[in-house]
Design a protein around this motif. Structure first.
Motif, PDB file in Angstrom:
ATOM      1  N   LEU A 156      89.281  25.514  61.665  1.00 20.74           N
ATOM      2  CA  LEU A 156      90.150  24.928  60.640  1.00 20.74           C
ATOM      3  C   LEU A 156      91.454  25.705  60.531  1.00 20.74           C
ATOM      4  CD1 LEU A 156      87.507  24.069  57.885  1.00 20.74           C
ATOM      5  CD2 LEU A 156      88.893  22.427  59.181  1.00 20.74           C
ATOM      6  N   ASP A 157      91.368  27.033  60.615  1.00 15.61           N
ATOM      7  CA  ASP A 157      92.588  27.863  60.606  1.00 15.61           C
ATOM      8  C   ASP A 157      93.484  27.511  61.783  1.00 15.61           C
ATOM      9  OD1 ASP A 157      91.889  29.181  58.308  1.00 15.61           O
ATOM     10  OD2 ASP A 157      91.091  30.959  59.328  1.00 15.61           O
TER      11      ASP A 157
ATOM     12  N   PRO B  58      89.338  24.630  53.853  1.00 18.27           N
ATOM     13  CA  PRO B  58      87.911  24.358  54.004  1.00 18.27           C
ATOM     14  C   PRO B  58      87.450  23.047  53.365  1.00 18.27           C
ATOM     15  CG  PRO B  58      88.267  26.081  52.382  1.00 18.27           C
ATOM     16  CD  PRO B  58      89.596  25.795  52.997  1.00 18.27           C
ATOM     17  N   ASP B  59      88.260  22.448  52.473  1.00 15.93           N
ATOM     18  CA  ASP B  59      87.822  21.246  51.768  1.00 15.93           C
ATOM     19  C   ASP B  59      88.340  19.955  52.401  1.00 15.93           C
ATOM     20  OD1 ASP B  59      90.408  21.859  51.221  1.00 15.93           O
ATOM     21  OD2 ASP B  59      90.299  21.381  49.070  1.00 15.93           O
ATOM     22  N   VAL B  60      88.885  20.044  53.597  1.00 13.81           N
ATOM     23  CA  VAL B  60      89.441  18.869  54.277  1.00 13.81           C
ATOM     24  C   VAL B  60      88.316  17.898  54.650  1.00 13.81           C
ATOM     25  CG1 VAL B  60      89.312  19.861  56.582  1.00 13.81           C
ATOM     26  CG2 VAL B  60      91.057  18.175  56.086  1.00 13.81           C
TER      27      VAL B  60
ATOM     28  N   LEU C 270      91.151  15.549  58.930  1.00 11.09           N
ATOM     29  CA  LEU C 270      90.974  16.319  60.164  1.00 11.09           C
ATOM     30  C   LEU C 270      91.525  15.539  61.349  1.00 11.09           C
ATOM     31  CD1 LEU C 270      89.641  18.696  61.757  1.00 11.09           C
ATOM     32  CD2 LEU C 270      87.551  17.327  61.804  1.00 11.09           C
ATOM     33  N   ARG C 271      91.174  14.261  61.434  1.00 15.99           N
ATOM     34  CA  ARG C 271      91.649  13.405  62.527  1.00 15.99           C
ATOM     35  C   ARG C 271      93.163  13.251  62.473  1.00 15.99           C
ATOM     36  NH1 ARG C 271      91.256  11.640  67.569  1.00 15.99           N
ATOM     37  NH2 ARG C 271      92.307   9.666  67.780  1.00 15.99           N
TER      38      ARG C 271
ATOM     39  N   ALA D 132      90.278  22.112  71.616  1.00 17.40           N
ATOM     40  CA  ALA D 132      88.960  22.761  71.544  1.00 17.40           C
ATOM     41  C   ALA D 132      88.488  22.880  70.095  1.00 17.40           C
ATOM     42  CB  ALA D 132      89.020  24.135  72.209  1.00 17.40           C
ATOM     43  N   ALA D 133      89.400  23.253  69.195  1.00 16.05           N
ATOM     44  CA  ALA D 133      89.044  23.390  67.782  1.00 16.05           C
ATOM     45  C   ALA D 133      88.619  22.050  67.200  1.00 16.05           C
ATOM     46  CB  ALA D 133      90.220  23.961  66.997  1.00 16.05           C
ATOM     47  N   TYR D 134      89.365  20.998  67.521  1.00 16.48           N
ATOM     48  CA  TYR D 134      89.039  19.674  66.989  1.00 16.48           C
ATOM     49  C   TYR D 134      87.692  19.181  67.527  1.00 16.48           C
ATOM     50  CZ  TYR D 134      89.009  14.674  66.231  1.00 16.48           C
ATOM     51  OH  TYR D 134      88.628  13.399  65.876  1.00 16.48           O
TER      52      TYR D 134
END
Length: 199
Positions: A142-143, A149-151, A156-157, A187-189
């Motif tokens: 997320l960072d 953290p509440d997303v 996110l998309r 990679a994070a996604y």
């Protein structure tokens, strides 16, 4: 008679022997099969590719080994470094060299178990407002995307699409200087997409 033959022709289990290489002994004038490897003439190389070994028959590899000096041609400083008990351990391994969570510093704890406990507490942090847990890896991802953290899954998309547009070479006139960042974002996604918190 049997002993003489076994000395001339060592068993296939003989240490270091490689049968059926099709190579001839590298010793000038020797037509025997080269079944034992020896260091290359040019030295061990730069580590980017395997060295091109020389191959000898048993007789000539024994002669070579009897006169071989690993330190030949090295300066006193190079010999000192090669003989160091930590030789080869100074470089970070690939996994650590690329960064990531360094974890707790061991020297900050009197008991190693306390350090392990601290790492565990970091990895299993408090859940999100919706009650779904986030791991330490989820928070790092997320960072990377610049999200809190509440997303939710939709945000996110949306953020992922925004960052791909920002860093993709096709959107930057073919400029590939942001490719490493783009790879990190993807990679994070992908990791977060499969995480329990966003299931």
């Amino acid at each position: 008679m049997t002993k003489a033959l076994s000395k001339e022709r060592p068993s296939p289990r003989f240490h270091g022997r490689v049968e059926g290489t099709g190579r001839e002994c590298a010793h000038p004038g020797c037509a025997a099969a080269g079944e034992f490897r020896a260091p290359p003439l040019e030295g061990p190389g730069d580590g980017n590719r395997p060295p091109a070994f020389r191959w000898f028959c048993l007789e000539h590899v024994r002669a070579f080994n009897a006169g071989y000096n690993y330190f030949d041609g090295m300066t006193a400083e190079e010999i000192r470094v090669a003989q160091s008990p930590i030789a080869g351990w100074e470089r970070e391994t690939r996994a650590f060299a690329q960064g990531g969570d360094p974890g707790p510093r061991w020297r900050d704890f009197a008991d190693p178990l306390d350090a392990i406990g601290a790492r565990f507490r970091r990895e299993t942090t408090a859940p999100r407002p919706d009650g779904k847990p986030l791991t330490g890896e989820d928070r790092r991802n997320l960072d990377t995307l610049g999200l809190g953290p509440d997303v939710d899954r939709m945000a996110l998309r949306r953020r992922y699409s925004e960052l791909v547009r920002k860093y993709h070479p096709d959107r930057n006139g073919g400029d590939r200087s942001h490719e490493a960042r783009l790879t990190t974002v993807i990679a994070a996604y992908q990791s977060l997409r499969r995480a329990k918190a966003f299931a």
